[in-house]
Design a protein around this motif. Structure first.
Motif, PDB file in Angstrom:
ATOM      1  N   TRP A  69       0.807  -1.219   0.000  1.00 26.17           N
ATOM      2  CA  TRP A  69       0.000   0.000   0.000  1.00 26.17           C
ATOM      3  C   TRP A  69       0.841   1.270   0.000  1.00 26.17           C
ATOM      4  CZ3 TRP A  69      -4.380  -1.019  -1.815  1.00 26.17           C
ATOM      5  CH2 TRP A  69      -5.089  -2.160  -1.453  1.00 26.17           C
ATOM      6  N   THR A  70       1.986   1.268   0.696  1.00 31.49           N
ATOM      7  CA  THR A  70       2.769   2.497   0.777  1.00 31.49           C
ATOM      8  C   THR A  70       3.275   2.919  -0.602  1.00 31.49           C
ATOM      9  OG1 THR A  70       4.699   1.171   1.408  1.00 31.49           O
ATOM     10  CG2 THR A  70       3.479   2.226   3.176  1.00 31.49           C
ATOM     11  N   LEU A  71       3.752   1.964  -1.392  1.00 30.82           N
ATOM     12  CA  LEU A  71       4.240   2.312  -2.723  1.00 30.82           C
ATOM     13  C   LEU A  71       3.097   2.764  -3.635  1.00 30.82           C
ATOM     14  CD1 LEU A  71       6.973  -0.369  -3.452  1.00 30.82           C
ATOM     15  CD2 LEU A  71       7.289   2.087  -3.160  1.00 30.82           C
ATOM     16  N   LEU A  72       1.931   2.155  -3.495  1.00 39.22           N
ATOM     17  CA  LEU A  72       0.799   2.578  -4.313  1.00 39.22           C
ATOM     18  C   LEU A  72       0.307   3.970  -3.904  1.00 39.22           C
ATOM     19  CD1 LEU A  72      -1.244  -0.724  -4.715  1.00 39.22           C
ATOM     20  CD2 LEU A  72       0.323   0.363  -6.333  1.00 39.22           C
ATOM     21  N   ILE A  73       0.419   4.305  -2.622  1.00 37.14           N
ATOM     22  CA  ILE A  73       0.076   5.663  -2.184  1.00 37.14           C
ATOM     23  C   ILE A  73       1.037   6.672  -2.806  1.00 37.14           C
ATOM     24  CG2 ILE A  73       0.041   7.216  -0.184  1.00 37.14           C
ATOM     25  CD1 ILE A  73      -1.009   4.769   1.437  1.00 37.14           C
ATOM     26  N   VAL A  74       2.329   6.351  -2.802  1.00 35.51           N
ATOM     27  CA  VAL A  74       3.305   7.233  -3.449  1.00 35.51           C
ATOM     28  C   VAL A  74       2.990   7.359  -4.938  1.00 35.51           C
ATOM     29  CG1 VAL A  74       5.741   7.507  -4.050  1.00 35.51           C
ATOM     30  CG2 VAL A  74       5.114   6.751  -1.761  1.00 35.51           C
ATOM     31  N   ARG A  75       2.658   6.242  -5.581  1.00 37.32           N
ATOM     32  CA  ARG A  75       2.289   6.269  -6.998  1.00 37.32           C
ATOM     33  C   ARG A  75       1.125   7.218  -7.256  1.00 37.32           C
ATOM     34  NH1 ARG A  75      -1.291   1.496  -9.289  1.00 37.32           N
ATOM     35  NH2 ARG A  75      -2.731   2.737  -8.014  1.00 37.32           N
ATOM     36  N   ASP A  76       0.080   7.121  -6.432  1.00 32.11           N
ATOM     37  CA  ASP A  76      -1.123   7.904  -6.700  1.00 32.11           C
ATOM     38  C   ASP A  76      -0.969   9.364  -6.314  1.00 32.11           C
ATOM     39  OD1 ASP A  76      -2.282   5.735  -7.814  1.00 32.11           O
ATOM     40  OD2 ASP A  76      -3.743   5.369  -6.242  1.00 32.11           O
ATOM     41  N   PRO A  96      12.063   7.614  -9.273  1.00 35.70           N
ATOM     42  CA  PRO A  96      12.853   6.699 -10.117  1.00 35.70           C
ATOM     43  C   PRO A  96      12.712   5.237  -9.708  1.00 35.70           C
ATOM     44  CG  PRO A  96      14.128   8.663  -9.606  1.00 35.70           C
ATOM     45  CD  PRO A  96      12.893   8.724  -8.757  1.00 35.70           C
ATOM     46  N   ALA A  97      12.576   4.977  -8.408  1.00 39.48           N
ATOM     47  CA  ALA A  97      12.397   3.588  -7.963  1.00 39.48           C
ATOM     48  C   ALA A  97      11.056   3.042  -8.437  1.00 39.48           C
ATOM     49  CB  ALA A  97      12.492   3.512  -6.443  1.00 39.48           C
ATOM     50  N   LEU A  98      10.009   3.865  -8.382  1.00 36.20           N
ATOM     51  CA  LEU A  98       8.699   3.431  -8.865  1.00 36.20           C
ATOM     52  C   LEU A  98       8.737   3.142 -10.363  1.00 36.20           C
ATOM     53  CD1 LEU A  98       6.025   5.693  -7.117  1.00 36.20           C
ATOM     54  CD2 LEU A  98       6.460   3.271  -6.760  1.00 36.20           C
ATOM     55  N   ILE A  99       9.376   4.038 -11.110  1.00 36.87           N
ATOM     56  CA  ILE A  99       9.445   3.845 -12.559  1.00 36.87           C
ATOM     57  C   ILE A  99      10.286   2.615 -12.899  1.00 36.87           C
ATOM     58  CG2 ILE A  99      10.197   4.879 -14.729  1.00 36.87           C
ATOM     59  CD1 ILE A  99       7.627   6.049 -13.477  1.00 36.87           C
ATOM     60  N   GLN A 127       8.010  -0.254 -12.524  1.00 40.78           N
ATOM     61  CA  GLN A 127       7.090  -0.303 -13.661  1.00 40.78           C
ATOM     62  C   GLN A 127       7.793  -0.853 -14.892  1.00 40.78           C
ATOM     63  OE1 GLN A 127       4.255   3.049 -14.874  1.00 40.78           O
ATOM     64  NE2 GLN A 127       5.855   3.259 -16.411  1.00 40.78           N
ATOM     65  N   ASP A 128       9.006  -0.364 -15.143  1.00 38.26           N
ATOM     66  CA  ASP A 128       9.774  -0.825 -16.298  1.00 38.26           C
ATOM     67  C   ASP A 128      10.040  -2.325 -16.212  1.00 38.26           C
ATOM     68  OD1 ASP A 128      11.320  -0.808 -18.607  1.00 38.26           O
ATOM     69  OD2 ASP A 128      13.144  -0.243 -17.554  1.00 38.26           O
ATOM     70  N   TRP A 129      10.418  -2.792 -15.008  1.00 41.15           N
ATOM     71  CA  TRP A 129      10.658  -4.224 -14.818  1.00 41.15           C
ATOM     72  C   TRP A 129       9.384  -5.022 -15.078  1.00 41.15           C
ATOM     73  CZ3 TRP A 129       8.801  -7.976 -11.428  1.00 41.15           C
ATOM     74  CH2 TRP A 129       9.521  -9.176 -11.409  1.00 41.15           C
ATOM     75  N   GLY A 130       8.247  -4.520 -14.582  1.00 37.49           N
ATOM     76  CA  GLY A 130       6.987  -5.214 -14.800  1.00 37.49           C
ATOM     77  C   GLY A 130       6.594  -5.248 -16.259  1.00 37.49           C
ATOM     78  N   ASP A 131       6.755  -4.086 -16.955  1.00 35.01           N
ATOM     79  CA  ASP A 131       6.437  -4.050 -18.380  1.00 35.01           C
ATOM     80  C   ASP A 131       7.320  -4.998 -19.175  1.00 35.01           C
ATOM     81  OD1 ASP A 131       4.351  -2.203 -18.282  1.00 35.01           O
ATOM     82  OD2 ASP A 131       5.663  -0.468 -18.541  1.00 35.01           O
ATOM     83  N   THR A 132       8.599  -5.077 -18.797  1.00 32.36           N
ATOM     84  CA  THR A 132       9.568  -5.855 -19.575  1.00 32.36           C
ATOM     85  C   THR A 132       9.514  -7.337 -19.256  1.00 32.36           C
ATOM     86  OG1 THR A 132      11.044  -3.927 -19.659  1.00 32.36           O
ATOM     87  CG2 THR A 132      12.014  -6.076 -20.175  1.00 32.36           C
ATOM     88  N   TRP A 133       9.453  -7.662 -17.961  1.00 32.64           N
ATOM     89  CA  TRP A 133       9.632  -9.056 -17.551  1.00 32.64           C
ATOM     90  C   TRP A 133       8.356  -9.761 -17.101  1.00 32.64           C
ATOM     91  CZ3 TRP A 133      13.988 -11.394 -18.777  1.00 32.64           C
ATOM     92  CH2 TRP A 133      15.114 -10.602 -19.027  1.00 32.64           C
ATOM     93  N   ASP A 162      12.439  15.693 -18.447  1.00 32.12           N
ATOM     94  CA  ASP A 162      11.784  14.963 -17.369  1.00 32.12           C
ATOM     95  C   ASP A 162      12.800  14.053 -16.688  1.00 32.12           C
ATOM     96  OD1 ASP A 162       9.639  14.288 -15.724  1.00 32.12           O
ATOM     97  OD2 ASP A 162       9.056  12.589 -16.975  1.00 32.12           O
ATOM     98  N   ALA A 163      13.990  14.591 -16.473  1.00 35.21           N
ATOM     99  CA  ALA A 163      15.053  13.805 -15.839  1.00 35.21           C
ATOM    100  C   ALA A 163      14.654  13.339 -14.441  1.00 35.21           C
ATOM    101  CB  ALA A 163      16.342  14.620 -15.782  1.00 35.21           C
ATOM    102  N   GLY A 164      13.816  14.128 -13.745  1.00 34.19           N
ATOM    103  CA  GLY A 164      13.338  13.733 -12.422  1.00 34.19           C
ATOM    104  C   GLY A 164      12.146  12.800 -12.457  1.00 34.19           C
ATOM    105  N   LEU A 165      11.638  12.502 -13.661  1.00 33.54           N
ATOM    106  CA  LEU A 165      10.547  11.547 -13.894  1.00 33.54           C
ATOM    107  C   LEU A 165       9.220  11.992 -13.288  1.00 33.54           C
ATOM    108  CD1 LEU A 165      12.498   8.196 -13.334  1.00 33.54           C
ATOM    109  CD2 LEU A 165      12.077   9.405 -15.479  1.00 33.54           C
TER     110      LEU A 165
END
Length: 292
Positions: free
Chosen positions: A25-32, A92-95, A98-104, A231-234
């Motif tokens: 939940w904590t990471l999803l809160i940061v995401r949202d 950057p950690a969230l992205i 996401q990148d790992w999930g999209d790729t793998w 968008d270097a800071g994403l």
């Protein structure tokens, strides 16, 4: 709040970071919150989490300095939750996740600057139509801080992996990454069609995760008459969950185009972009439809 287990490895930064954000939940809160969802009820509706769990996680993130509580109403007093600089440093950690999930997880493990028609990534980008871009600022290649959404009726944001003034500045193996080539062609096509976009009521901005100085050198070499945004800071990537890939240790945007109206609503989303010149014409057609 339930008792949290103390992590024995106090010298391991990974373990200590997970003590703060190592929870679903904590990471999803940061995401949202990065997506512009700041109020308790809106977060609960978005996440589908119980009020008790949400309150506990918000308290944890606030105590850790990841979120800050800010009042938005006096009677009764109500607060919303905003990412602090410490919280934005998690993007950057969230992205990367996401990148790992999209790729793998959703993909086949191949590094790509594009995707297939009908893929989960493409569906995620197309689902942006009708959503609003939250307030944020990016650095322009001129060194100024800019809202990516202009004051004109429409803004075209074409996102590209990377373009450089010198050929030897490209990462090793760049030409072998599917979809990576074509950034110069795309920018120059928008440059050559800029008068048509301006006449139709649109501002054009190019967006990449490159440094502003790299963008400035490229813009000068190619004679671009519109702004490139870094968008270097994403911030934009995280706000819209834009698809990315990694090359030479840098997170890079996959090629896509968004048309956004003055109210910050996405009215067109193009991804994947397989024909660059056709995508520029499609963006122009979307602008003209909106202003007709």
């Amino acid at each position: 709040m339930p008792q949290r287990t103390s992590l024995a490895d106090a010298d391991c930064a990974i373990a200590q970071a997970l003590d703060v954000v190592g929870d679903w939940w904590t990471l999803l809160i940061v995401r949202d919150t990065a997506r512009g969802v700041h109020r308790f009820d809106a977060l609960q509706q978005e996440l589908g989490v119980s009020r008790k769990v949400l309150a506990e996680r918000l308290r944890l993130l606030t105590d850790a300095g990841v979120l800050a509580r800010q009042p938005y109403q006096d009677r009764p007093v109500r607060h919303e939750y905003r990412l602090t600089p410490r919280g934005r440093a998690l993007l950057p950690a969230l992205i990367a996740l996401q990148d790992w999930g999209d790729t793998w997880v959703l993909g086949e493990g191949e590094t790509m600057a594009t995707t297939a028609e009908g893929s989960r990534e493409a569906e995620r980008v197309h689902a942006l139509v009708g959503t609003r871009l939250p307030a944020l600022e990016l650095l322009g290649h001129d060194g100024g801080s800019r809202d990516p959404v202009a004051a004109t009726p429409y803004t075209v944001l074409y996102c590209f992996p990377g373009a450089y003034a010198r050929k030897d500045a490209y990462p090793p193996g760049w030409a072998g990454i599917p979809g990576a080539r074509g950034c110069t062609l795309e920018s120059c096509t928008y440059r050559d069609q800029l008068a048509a976009f301006t006449a139709a009521g649109a501002t054009v901005h190019g967006v990449s995760t490159q440094r502003p100085d790299e963008q400035a050198a490229f813009a000068e070499k190619e004679g671009l008459r519109f702004l490139l945004l870094s968008d270097a800071g994403l911030a934009l990537t995280a706000a819209l969950r834009l698809p990315t890939f990694r090359a030479a240790g840098v997170t890079r945007l996959k090629r896509l185009t968004l048309v956004v109206d003055r109210d910050r609503t996405v009215v067109e989303a193009l991804h994947p972009v397989t024909d660059i010149e056709a995508s520029v014409q499609a963006a122009l057609a979307a602008v003209r439809r909106g202003t007709a």
